[in-house]
Write a protein that holds these residues in place. Structure first.
Motif, PDB file in Angstrom:
ATOM      1  N   GLY A 176       0.756  -1.400   0.043  1.00  0.00           N
ATOM      2  CA  GLY A 176       0.084   0.027   0.030  1.00  0.00           C
ATOM      3  C   GLY A 176       0.892   1.077   0.138  1.00  0.00           C
ATOM      4  N   GLN A 177       0.276   2.542  -0.335  1.00  0.00           N
ATOM      5  CA  GLN A 177       0.927   3.746  -0.301  1.00  0.00           C
ATOM      6  C   GLN A 177       1.137   4.316   1.044  1.00  0.00           C
ATOM      7  OE1 GLN A 177       2.165   4.902  -3.041  1.00  0.00           O
ATOM      8  NE2 GLN A 177       1.401   3.391  -4.454  1.00  0.00           N
ATOM      9  N   SER A 178       0.486   4.096   1.962  1.00  0.00           N
ATOM     10  CA  SER A 178       0.456   4.833   3.214  1.00  0.00           C
ATOM     11  C   SER A 178       1.348   4.307   4.382  1.00  0.00           C
ATOM     12  CB  SER A 178      -0.941   4.946   3.776  1.00  0.00           C
ATOM     13  OG  SER A 178      -1.556   3.782   4.330  1.00  0.00           O
ATOM     14  N   THR A 179       1.435   4.649   5.491  1.00  0.00           N
ATOM     15  CA  THR A 179       2.466   4.336   6.367  1.00  0.00           C
ATOM     16  C   THR A 179       1.774   3.908   7.535  1.00  0.00           C
ATOM     17  OG1 THR A 179       4.112   5.637   5.552  1.00  0.00           O
ATOM     18  CG2 THR A 179       4.646   4.956   7.775  1.00  0.00           C
ATOM     19  N   HIS A 180       1.346   2.896   7.790  1.00  0.00           N
ATOM     20  CA  HIS A 180       0.757   2.217   9.196  1.00  0.00           C
ATOM     21  C   HIS A 180       1.940   1.741  10.372  1.00  0.00           C
ATOM     22  CE1 HIS A 180      -3.747   1.995   7.926  1.00  0.00           C
ATOM     23  NE2 HIS A 180      -2.905   2.836   7.477  1.00  0.00           N
ATOM     24  N   LEU A 181       2.748   2.772  10.907  1.00  0.00           N
ATOM     25  CA  LEU A 181       3.750   2.361  11.483  1.00  0.00           C
ATOM     26  C   LEU A 181       3.281   1.680  12.825  1.00  0.00           C
ATOM     27  CD1 LEU A 181       6.766   2.616  12.322  1.00  0.00           C
ATOM     28  CD2 LEU A 181       6.235   4.847  12.966  1.00  0.00           C
ATOM     29  N   GLY A 182       2.301   2.447  13.685  1.00  0.00           N
ATOM     30  CA  GLY A 182       1.889   1.682  14.933  1.00  0.00           C
ATOM     31  C   GLY A 182       1.423   0.128  14.799  1.00  0.00           C
ATOM     32  N   ASP A 183       0.709  -0.261  13.608  1.00  0.00           N
ATOM     33  CA  ASP A 183       0.028  -1.411  13.451  1.00  0.00           C
ATOM     34  C   ASP A 183       1.505  -2.391  13.133  1.00  0.00           C
ATOM     35  OD1 ASP A 183      -2.317  -0.562  13.597  1.00  0.00           O
ATOM     36  OD2 ASP A 183      -2.636  -0.516  11.484  1.00  0.00           O
ATOM     37  N   ALA A 184       2.411  -1.841  12.495  1.00  0.00           N
ATOM     38  CA  ALA A 184       3.622  -2.692  12.106  1.00  0.00           C
ATOM     39  C   ALA A 184       4.212  -3.117  13.469  1.00  0.00           C
ATOM     40  CB  ALA A 184       4.483  -2.103  11.321  1.00  0.00           C
ATOM     41  N   MET A 185       4.330  -2.219  14.507  1.00  0.00           N
ATOM     42  CA  MET A 185       4.979  -2.183  15.702  1.00  0.00           C
ATOM     43  C   MET A 185       4.305  -3.179  16.611  1.00  0.00           C
ATOM     44  SD  MET A 185       6.017   1.661  16.528  1.00  0.00           S
ATOM     45  CE  MET A 185       6.647   1.230  18.082  1.00  0.00           C
ATOM     46  N   GLY A 186       2.720  -3.223  16.542  1.00  0.00           N
ATOM     47  CA  GLY A 186       2.050  -3.950  17.376  1.00  0.00           C
ATOM     48  C   GLY A 186       2.329  -5.298  16.765  1.00  0.00           C
ATOM     49  N   LEU A 187       2.210  -5.737  15.579  1.00  0.00           N
ATOM     50  CA  LEU A 187       2.419  -7.023  14.623  1.00  0.00           C
ATOM     51  C   LEU A 187       3.685  -7.478  15.281  1.00  0.00           C
ATOM     52  CD1 LEU A 187       1.504  -9.218  12.906  1.00  0.00           C
ATOM     53  CD2 LEU A 187       2.515  -8.063  11.027  1.00  0.00           C
TER      54      LEU A 187
ATOM     55  N   ALA B  27      13.708  -5.004  17.701  1.00  0.00           N
ATOM     56  CA  ALA B  27      12.973  -4.453  16.685  1.00  0.00           C
ATOM     57  C   ALA B  27      13.731  -3.365  15.916  1.00  0.00           C
ATOM     58  CB  ALA B  27      11.829  -4.092  16.874  1.00  0.00           C
ATOM     59  N   ILE B  28      14.080  -3.376  14.489  1.00  0.00           N
ATOM     60  CA  ILE B  28      14.619  -2.254  13.753  1.00  0.00           C
ATOM     61  C   ILE B  28      13.451  -1.694  12.813  1.00  0.00           C
ATOM     62  CG2 ILE B  28      16.538  -1.519  12.503  1.00  0.00           C
ATOM     63  CD1 ILE B  28      18.150  -3.739  13.657  1.00  0.00           C
ATOM     64  N   VAL B  29      13.111  -0.457  13.125  1.00  0.00           N
ATOM     65  CA  VAL B  29      11.985  -0.019  12.232  1.00  0.00           C
ATOM     66  C   VAL B  29      12.675   1.300  11.371  1.00  0.00           C
ATOM     67  CG1 VAL B  29      10.006   1.245  12.195  1.00  0.00           C
ATOM     68  CG2 VAL B  29      10.377  -0.184  13.934  1.00  0.00           C
ATOM     69  N   LEU B  30      12.497   0.702   9.812  1.00  0.00           N
ATOM     70  CA  LEU B  30      12.941   1.789   8.892  1.00  0.00           C
ATOM     71  C   LEU B  30      11.590   2.490   8.251  1.00  0.00           C
ATOM     72  CD1 LEU B  30      14.803  -0.968   8.317  1.00  0.00           C
ATOM     73  CD2 LEU B  30      15.946   0.708   7.036  1.00  0.00           C
ATOM     74  N   THR B  31      11.608   3.738   8.237  1.00  0.00           N
ATOM     75  CA  THR B  31      10.403   4.447   7.713  1.00  0.00           C
ATOM     76  C   THR B  31      10.993   5.732   7.150  1.00  0.00           C
ATOM     77  OG1 THR B  31       8.139   5.221   8.298  1.00  0.00           O
ATOM     78  CG2 THR B  31       9.863   5.360  10.008  1.00  0.00           C
ATOM     79  N   ASP B  32      10.187   6.200   6.163  1.00  0.00           N
ATOM     80  CA  ASP B  32      10.552   7.549   5.640  1.00  0.00           C
ATOM     81  C   ASP B  32       9.174   8.478   5.612  1.00  0.00           C
ATOM     82  OD1 ASP B  32       8.801   6.449   3.732  1.00  0.00           O
ATOM     83  OD2 ASP B  32      10.052   6.967   2.061  1.00  0.00           O
ATOM     84  N   GLY B  33       8.370   8.189   6.419  1.00  0.00           N
ATOM     85  CA  GLY B  33       7.105   8.884   6.826  1.00  0.00           C
ATOM     86  C   GLY B  33       6.442   8.816   8.226  1.00  0.00           C
TER      87      GLY B  33
ATOM     88  N   MET C 117      14.571   7.538   7.484  1.00  0.00           N
ATOM     89  CA  MET C 117      15.073   7.777   6.213  1.00  0.00           C
ATOM     90  C   MET C 117      14.339   8.847   5.395  1.00  0.00           C
ATOM     91  SD  MET C 117      15.390   3.800   4.868  1.00  0.00           S
ATOM     92  CE  MET C 117      16.334   4.434   3.222  1.00  0.00           C
ATOM     93  N   GLY C 118      15.154   9.816   4.929  1.00  0.00           N
ATOM     94  CA  GLY C 118      14.799  11.197   4.178  1.00  0.00           C
ATOM     95  C   GLY C 118      15.169  12.378   5.050  1.00  0.00           C
ATOM     96  N   ASP C 119      14.756  13.383   4.668  1.00  0.00           N
ATOM     97  CA  ASP C 119      14.968  14.694   5.147  1.00  0.00           C
ATOM     98  C   ASP C 119      13.912  15.098   6.290  1.00  0.00           C
ATOM     99  OD1 ASP C 119      15.752  17.412   5.761  1.00  0.00           O
ATOM    100  OD2 ASP C 119      15.802  17.860   3.557  1.00  0.00           O
ATOM    101  N   PRO C 120      14.337  15.336   7.589  1.00  0.00           N
ATOM    102  CA  PRO C 120      13.139  15.771   8.626  1.00  0.00           C
ATOM    103  C   PRO C 120      12.541  17.041   8.065  1.00  0.00           C
ATOM    104  CG  PRO C 120      15.460  15.234   9.474  1.00  0.00           C
ATOM    105  CD  PRO C 120      15.661  15.251   7.895  1.00  0.00           C
ATOM    106  N   GLN C 121      13.061  18.067   7.073  1.00  0.00           N
ATOM    107  CA  GLN C 121      12.481  19.250   6.814  1.00  0.00           C
ATOM    108  C   GLN C 121      11.398  19.157   5.924  1.00  0.00           C
ATOM    109  OE1 GLN C 121      13.500  21.812   8.475  1.00  0.00           O
ATOM    110  NE2 GLN C 121      15.124  20.389   9.606  1.00  0.00           N
ATOM    111  N   THR C 122      10.967  17.799   5.256  1.00  0.00           N
ATOM    112  CA  THR C 122       9.763  17.510   4.446  1.00  0.00           C
ATOM    113  C   THR C 122       8.599  17.683   5.188  1.00  0.00           C
ATOM    114  OG1 THR C 122      10.064  15.437   4.685  1.00  0.00           O
ATOM    115  CG2 THR C 122      11.294  16.002   2.890  1.00  0.00           C
ATOM    116  N   VAL C 123       7.622  18.246   4.123  1.00  0.00           N
ATOM    117  CA  VAL C 123       6.263  18.340   4.856  1.00  0.00           C
ATOM    118  C   VAL C 123       5.349  17.596   4.058  1.00  0.00           C
ATOM    119  CG1 VAL C 123       6.795  20.839   5.439  1.00  0.00           C
ATOM    120  CG2 VAL C 123       5.805  20.507   3.156  1.00  0.00           C
ATOM    121  N   GLY C 124       4.322  17.434   4.698  1.00  0.00           N
ATOM    122  CA  GLY C 124       3.124  16.710   3.870  1.00  0.00           C
ATOM    123  C   GLY C 124       3.078  15.181   4.523  1.00  0.00           C
ATOM    124  N   GLU C 125       2.540  14.214   3.817  1.00  0.00           N
ATOM    125  CA  GLU C 125       2.218  12.796   4.400  1.00  0.00           C
ATOM    126  C   GLU C 125       3.466  12.293   4.393  1.00  0.00           C
ATOM    127  OE1 GLU C 125      -0.025   8.884   2.840  1.00  0.00           O
ATOM    128  OE2 GLU C 125      -1.003  10.896   2.262  1.00  0.00           O
TER     129      GLU C 125
END
Length: 358
Positions: free
Chosen positions: A183-194, A215-221, A249-257
């Protein structure tokens, strides 16, 4: 302990073989047993034996075994000594491995992971996901003895690889991943719960094994619509003994989703006892994994052993069978001799009676 490697045979108590010459010592230094026989004393003994033409013998006889009785005794003694030495057959060498840590890697597969803003080791521009695969391939080589798992998340989270010690399989399944396959979105909390749920299930299956859980989590959003808030999942992880290291991963200065919620990322790491890292490029991503490697050193033990099977009881069984056969033969011979003697005595008695009658 004496080991015959060519025969895969081992004697647990080899010093019993020192007792092998014991029967010879008894034979030469202990007096032989003599059986007593009834005798009549007469004053004219010399004249009597001269008249009878007999050779006098001693008043007690020494029993002498036959050749097969001697052989049976020698073989039995050797078998008994061998059994006391406890011969043991060595099986095929086995390797016992003790794994000290379970490491679950959570990879974000949202659409933004397709951004080609990372540089590969060859200097080419690659996507964030390809950079993750490349760095993880190097990271896995340093995790000998750890069981690795893989969770992918986007609109939902799912287990790509359960915990396994086979690094090649783990990497092969990682390389099969594609951007947006979850999918396109980022369900970070659900992944951690799983991830926490998988850790719990693995712990229940491996009762008695106390492994560290990381656990090692890689995310860019940031998290977008999870049923479980990342902060709440981090608190549960802390209670369950799961440390979570976050790599943004990515630039912390980015905005949006696709913007990075560094406050949430830092708090998740802090609440679970882990650390947070920011990877703006491949070099920073590699540095983050190196730092995690220092925080989570290998916990691995490997030992080799050979299963053993004692065979001493077979030697005792052979001795028992030999004695049963020997006693059976002796009894048969004794009865046959008695029958012959009785027949001869009966025949001579009949001759005497016929002669007297005549």
């Amino acid at each position: 302990m004496f080991n015959l490697s060519l025969l895969n045979l081992e004697f647990t108590h080899p010093w019993w073989f020192l007792a092998l010459p014991l029967p010879l010592l008894v034979f030469y230094y202990a007096p032989a047993y003599r059986t007593k026989q009834s005798a009549i004393k007469v004053p004219f003994f010399s004249q009597l034996i001269e008249a009878l033409g007999e050779t006098p013998s001693s008043g007690a006889n020494q029993l002498k075994p036959s050749w097969w009785q001697r052989l049976t005794l020698l073989i039995s003694w050797g078998l008994i000594i061998t059994a006391l030495a406890k011969p043991t057959i060595l099986g095929t060498p086995q390797v016992r491995e003790s794994f000290g840590r379970d490491v679950m890697v959570l990879v974000d597969l949202s659409g933004s992971m397709a951004e080609k803003d990372f540089t590969s080791s060859t200097g080419q521009k690659v996507s964030r996901l390809d950079a993750v695969k490349e760095v993880l391939a190097d990271f896995v080589k340093t995790r000998q003895g750890d069981r690795l798992g893989l969770i992918l998340f986007g609109d939902a989270a799912f287990v790509q690889t359960p915990f396994t010690a086979d690094q090649d399989v783990w990497l092969a399944l990682l390389n099969q991943t594609e951007v947006a396959m979850a999918g396109q979105s980022t369900h970070l909390g659900d992944a951690m719960g799983l991830a926490i749920k998988v850790f719990e299930q693995s712990h229940q299956e491996k009762v008695g094994e106390d492994r560290e859980k990381v656990a090692i989590v890689l995310t860019d959003g940031n998290d977008t619509g999870s049923f479980v808030e990342p902060i709440e999942a981090a608190k549960v992880a802390m209670a369950k003994g799961v440390r979570i290291h976050m790599i943004a991963m990515g630039d912390p200065q980015t905005v949006g989703e696709t913007a990075l919620d560094m406050d949430t990322i830092n708090r998740v790491a802090r609440e679970s006892g882990g650390q947070a890292f920011v990877a703006l490029d491949r070099q920073a991503l590699s540095a983050a994994y190196e730092e995690i490697g220092k925080l989570e050193p290998q916990l691995y033990e490997s030992s080799t052993y050979r299963p053993k099977q004692s065979i001493h009881h077979y030697f005792i069984a052979v001795v028992v069978v030999m004695y049963l056969v020997a006693f059976s033969l002796a009894t048969f011979n004794r009865r046959r001799s008695s029958r012959r003697r009785w027949n001869s005595e009966s025949g001579s008695g009949q001759k005497d009676s016929e002669g007297n009658h005549a």
